[in-house]
Design a protein around this motif. Structure first.
Motif, PDB file in Angstrom:
ATOM      1  N   THR A  21       0.843  -1.189   0.000  1.00 43.99           N
ATOM      2  CA  THR A  21       0.000   0.000   0.000  1.00 43.99           C
ATOM      3  C   THR A  21       0.883   1.246   0.000  1.00 43.99           C
ATOM      4  OG1 THR A  21      -1.839   1.142   1.073  1.00 43.99           O
ATOM      5  CG2 THR A  21      -0.201   0.151   2.531  1.00 43.99           C
ATOM      6  N   THR A  22       0.263   2.367  -0.332  1.00 44.97           N
ATOM      7  CA  THR A  22       0.958   3.648  -0.313  1.00 44.97           C
ATOM      8  C   THR A  22       0.098   4.677   0.401  1.00 44.97           C
ATOM      9  OG1 THR A  22       1.882   3.127  -2.474  1.00 44.97           O
ATOM     10  CG2 THR A  22       2.036   5.406  -1.799  1.00 44.97           C
ATOM     11  N   ASN A  23      -1.206   4.531   0.256  1.00 42.88           N
ATOM     12  CA  ASN A  23      -2.104   5.581   0.755  1.00 42.88           C
ATOM     13  C   ASN A  23      -3.473   4.982   1.104  1.00 42.88           C
ATOM     14  OD1 ASN A  23      -3.225   5.019  -1.723  1.00 42.88           O
ATOM     15  ND2 ASN A  23      -2.452   6.842  -2.718  1.00 42.88           N
ATOM     16  N   LEU A  24      -4.394   5.823   1.439  1.00 45.09           N
ATOM     17  CA  LEU A  24      -5.736   5.379   1.837  1.00 45.09           C
ATOM     18  C   LEU A  24      -6.430   4.540   0.763  1.00 45.09           C
ATOM     19  CD1 LEU A  24      -8.305   5.568   3.675  1.00 45.09           C
ATOM     20  CD2 LEU A  24      -8.863   7.655   2.412  1.00 45.09           C
ATOM     21  N   GLU A  25      -6.378   5.048  -0.484  1.00 45.51           N
ATOM     22  CA  GLU A  25      -7.101   4.358  -1.560  1.00 45.51           C
ATOM     23  C   GLU A  25      -6.510   2.983  -1.833  1.00 45.51           C
ATOM     24  OE1 GLU A  25      -5.961   7.427  -1.642  1.00 45.51           O
ATOM     25  OE2 GLU A  25      -7.618   8.763  -2.155  1.00 45.51           O
ATOM     26  N   MET A  26      -5.178   2.894  -1.808  1.00 45.22           N
ATOM     27  CA  MET A  26      -4.540   1.588  -2.038  1.00 45.22           C
ATOM     28  C   MET A  26      -4.895   0.633  -0.902  1.00 45.22           C
ATOM     29  SD  MET A  26      -2.779   1.466  -4.883  1.00 45.22           S
ATOM     30  CE  MET A  26      -1.294   0.502  -4.888  1.00 45.22           C
ATOM     31  N   SER A  43       9.577   0.531   4.442  1.00 47.02           N
ATOM     32  CA  SER A  43      10.192   1.625   5.211  1.00 47.02           C
ATOM     33  C   SER A  43      10.246   2.887   4.370  1.00 47.02           C
ATOM     34  CB  SER A  43      11.637   1.254   5.584  1.00 47.02           C
ATOM     35  OG  SER A  43      11.687   0.633   6.840  1.00 47.02           O
ATOM     36  N   ASN A  44      10.636   2.728   3.101  1.00 47.71           N
ATOM     37  CA  ASN A  44      10.763   3.879   2.220  1.00 47.71           C
ATOM     38  C   ASN A  44       9.435   4.616   2.080  1.00 47.71           C
ATOM     39  OD1 ASN A  44      12.002   5.582   0.275  1.00 47.71           O
ATOM     40  ND2 ASN A  44      10.948   4.423  -1.303  1.00 47.71           N
ATOM     41  N   ASN A  45       8.358   3.840   1.949  1.00 49.33           N
ATOM     42  CA  ASN A  45       7.035   4.431   1.762  1.00 49.33           C
ATOM     43  C   ASN A  45       6.529   5.133   3.025  1.00 49.33           C
ATOM     44  OD1 ASN A  45       4.388   3.132  -0.321  1.00 49.33           O
ATOM     45  ND2 ASN A  45       4.557   5.082   0.687  1.00 49.33           N
ATOM     46  N   LEU A  46       7.093   4.749   4.155  1.00 50.75           N
ATOM     47  CA  LEU A  46       6.654   5.386   5.401  1.00 50.75           C
ATOM     48  C   LEU A  46       7.088   6.852   5.478  1.00 50.75           C
ATOM     49  CD1 LEU A  46       7.097   2.464   7.940  1.00 50.75           C
ATOM     50  CD2 LEU A  46       4.966   3.634   7.357  1.00 50.75           C
ATOM     51  N   ARG A  47       7.966   7.265   4.539  1.00 51.02           N
ATOM     52  CA  ARG A  47       8.323   8.696   4.459  1.00 51.02           C
ATOM     53  C   ARG A  47       7.082   9.533   4.206  1.00 51.02           C
ATOM     54  NH1 ARG A  47      12.228   9.506  -0.284  1.00 51.02           N
ATOM     55  NH2 ARG A  47      10.662   8.126  -1.137  1.00 51.02           N
ATOM     56  N   LEU A  68      -0.844  -7.075   8.890  1.00 51.73           N
ATOM     57  CA  LEU A  68      -0.185  -5.828   8.464  1.00 51.73           C
ATOM     58  C   LEU A  68       1.325  -5.991   8.638  1.00 51.73           C
ATOM     59  CD1 LEU A  68      -0.263  -2.860   7.567  1.00 51.73           C
ATOM     60  CD2 LEU A  68      -0.681  -2.221   9.945  1.00 51.73           C
ATOM     61  N   HIS A  69       2.053  -5.829   7.524  1.00 56.47           N
ATOM     62  CA  HIS A  69       3.468  -6.216   7.461  1.00 56.47           C
ATOM     63  C   HIS A  69       4.347  -5.016   7.096  1.00 56.47           C
ATOM     64  CE1 HIS A  69       6.771  -9.047   6.381  1.00 56.47           C
ATOM     65  NE2 HIS A  69       6.953  -8.285   5.312  1.00 56.47           N
ATOM     66  N   LEU A  70       5.481  -4.900   7.754  1.00 61.38           N
ATOM     67  CA  LEU A  70       6.504  -3.932   7.323  1.00 61.38           C
ATOM     68  C   LEU A  70       7.346  -4.612   6.263  1.00 61.38           C
ATOM     69  CD1 LEU A  70       8.207  -1.297   7.542  1.00 61.38           C
ATOM     70  CD2 LEU A  70       9.559  -2.454   9.301  1.00 61.38           C
ATOM     71  N   ASP A  71       7.407  -4.013   5.076  1.00 63.86           N
ATOM     72  CA  ASP A  71       8.140  -4.591   3.955  1.00 63.86           C
ATOM     73  C   ASP A  71       9.493  -3.877   3.830  1.00 63.86           C
ATOM     74  OD1 ASP A  71       8.523  -6.085   1.578  1.00 63.86           O
ATOM     75  OD2 ASP A  71       7.702  -4.447   0.359  1.00 63.86           O
ATOM     76  N   HIS A  72      10.543  -4.624   3.563  1.00 66.20           N
ATOM     77  CA  HIS A  72      11.886  -4.040   3.429  1.00 66.20           C
ATOM     78  C   HIS A  72      12.212  -3.055   4.554  1.00 66.20           C
ATOM     79  CE1 HIS A  72      12.829  -5.945  -0.377  1.00 66.20           C
ATOM     80  NE2 HIS A  72      11.615  -5.634  -0.804  1.00 66.20           N
ATOM     81  N   GLY A  73      12.004  -3.509   5.785  1.00 66.48           N
ATOM     82  CA  GLY A  73      12.362  -2.677   6.935  1.00 66.48           C
ATOM     83  C   GLY A  73      13.842  -2.315   6.871  1.00 66.48           C
ATOM     84  N   ARG A  74      14.125  -1.051   7.096  1.00 64.67           N
ATOM     85  CA  ARG A  74      15.477  -0.565   6.860  1.00 64.67           C
ATOM     86  C   ARG A  74      16.362  -0.592   8.095  1.00 64.67           C
ATOM     87  NH1 ARG A  74      14.817   4.885   3.667  1.00 64.67           N
ATOM     88  NH2 ARG A  74      14.503   3.875   1.674  1.00 64.67           N
ATOM     89  N   SER A  75      15.747  -0.519   9.260  1.00 63.56           N
ATOM     90  CA  SER A  75      16.555  -0.388  10.473  1.00 63.56           C
ATOM     91  C   SER A  75      15.802  -0.974  11.656  1.00 63.56           C
ATOM     92  CB  SER A  75      16.808   1.104  10.761  1.00 63.56           C
ATOM     93  OG  SER A  75      15.563   1.746  10.971  1.00 63.56           O
ATOM     94  N   PHE A  76      16.532  -1.215  12.743  1.00 69.72           N
ATOM     95  CA  PHE A  76      15.883  -1.683  13.965  1.00 69.72           C
ATOM     96  C   PHE A  76      14.852  -0.643  14.440  1.00 69.72           C
ATOM     97  CE2 PHE A  76      15.592  -1.736  18.616  1.00 69.72           C
ATOM     98  CZ  PHE A  76      15.056  -3.005  18.786  1.00 69.72           C
ATOM     99  N   GLU A  77      15.171   0.640  14.263  1.00 67.12           N
ATOM    100  CA  GLU A  77      14.260   1.709  14.706  1.00 67.12           C
ATOM    101  C   GLU A  77      12.922   1.635  13.966  1.00 67.12           C
ATOM    102  OE1 GLU A  77      17.575   2.155  14.036  1.00 67.12           O
ATOM    103  OE2 GLU A  77      18.011   2.278  16.187  1.00 67.12           O
ATOM    104  N   ASP A  78      12.974   1.364  12.648  1.00 70.31           N
ATOM    105  CA  ASP A  78      11.729   1.225  11.879  1.00 70.31           C
ATOM    106  C   ASP A  78      10.951  -0.004  12.338  1.00 70.31           C
ATOM    107  OD1 ASP A  78      12.335   3.452  10.467  1.00 70.31           O
ATOM    108  OD2 ASP A  78      12.485   2.489   8.498  1.00 70.31           O
ATOM    109  N   VAL A  79      11.683  -1.087  12.595  1.00 70.03           N
ATOM    110  CA  VAL A  79      11.034  -2.319  13.059  1.00 70.03           C
ATOM    111  C   VAL A  79      10.303  -2.042  14.368  1.00 70.03           C
ATOM    112  CG1 VAL A  79      11.507  -4.623  14.021  1.00 70.03           C
ATOM    113  CG2 VAL A  79      12.621  -3.889  11.888  1.00 70.03           C
TER     114      VAL A  79
END
Ligand code: G3H
Ligand code: ZN
Length: 278
Positions: free
Chosen positions: A24-29, A50-54, A78-89
């Motif tokens: 997903t990216t946004n509400l509609e997705m 993680s990138n999309n969470l920007r 609900l899954h975090l995809d390509h988590g970039r760091s422990f902080e994001d996790v």
């Protein structure tokens, strides 16, 4: 209600499902993915990188997902995809995500293990499964491009999974991210990996892989497949076509609803196709 990732994987294994994981990216997705899975009556993941969470915040995503799930009763984690760091996790676990990936595949082998292990310890305390990646998948993942493929080395798989203590393993077996490159699944390699891997496998780069290839891969302990680019292209095309037709087009609400509907249909078709011969 968002379901727990361990419960979802167990359910998929005992009922022979491949779990589609849509980005997903946004509400509609988010609405489109939930509606598409519900119409297909296929369980799956809704995920955000993680990138999309920007563009958002883990708590916003949890809220939107819970809201969308109020109207349906198909199991979705609900899954975090390509988590970039422990902080994001940590931020995603704390916000109510029920499944996590840490992508440390760009690090040296031992550093990959170390970071995965740290995230696994955190996730497991909250009874949340952790996906890790071994090898490098070619192509463009979000805005990060990888030129080289470093296919998953089956000789390292057992050592990696047992020491990193991950619950799912994402593999590089000729799968590619994005729509620019042609995927070429190396099924013999996938088979070799599955023979030594103590946990189920995940295939990234699901866009553009013919469903026959995925159904063939299913034999090799494949439980999750990620699909992002095809959905995004579908969403964007609705706005692009409207703009091409009329450069004064500004009915964002109607176009957003139309785009949401188009993506929901694609999600439904994909989820059904992947589970055709169940
Ligand atoms: O993690 C997300 C995916 O691997 C999606 O890949 O955009 O090629 O479908 P895709
Ligand atoms: Zn991916």
């Amino acid at each position: 209600k968002i379901v727990n990732g361990f419960d979802l994987i167990k359910y998929a294994k005992s009922n022979c499902y491949i779990l589609p994981a849509f980005n997903t990216t946004n509400l509609e997705m988010t609405n489109a993915i939930v509606q598409g899975l519900a119409r297909a009556n296929i369980p799956g993941f809704i995920q955000i990188s993680s990138n999309n969470l920007r563009l958002s915040h883990p708590k916003v995503i949890t809220y939107l997902t819970n809201k969308a799930l109020e109207k349906v009763d198909v199991p979705i984690a609900l899954h975090l995809d390509h988590g970039r760091s422990f902080e994001d996790v940590k931020a995603c676990v704390d916000a109510g995500f029920t499944s996590i990936m840490i992508d440390a595949s760009h690090l040296e082998y031992e550093d990959n293990i170390k970071l995965v292990r740290k995230c696994a310890d955190y996730c497991h305390f909250y009874n949340i499964p952790l996906e890790a990646e071994l090898g490098t998948i070619k192509g463009k993942e979000e805005d990060i491009a990888h030129g080289d493929t470093d296919k998953t080395n089956p000789a390292l798989v057992f050592d990696f999974v047992s020491r990193a203590n991950c619950d799912l393993l994402a593999v590089a077996v000729g799968n590619v991210h994005g729509l620019d490159l042609e995927p070429e699944l190396d099924l013999p390699l996938l088979e070799k990996i599955s023979q030594v891997c103590p946990v189920p496998l995940v295939l990234h780069g699901g866009s553009g892989i013919p469903k026959e290839a995925i159904l063939a891969a299913k034999k090799f302990n494949l439980v999750k497949i990620n699909i992002a680019s095809e959905l995004r292209r579908k969403f964007i095309s609705v706005f692009g076509e409207a703009y091409q037709e009329d450069t004064n087009a500004h009915d964002l609400i109607s176009l957003s609803i139309e785009a949401q509907e188009e993506v929901a249909s694609l999600v439904e078709e994909k989820a059904l196709g992947l589970n055709e011969k169940r």
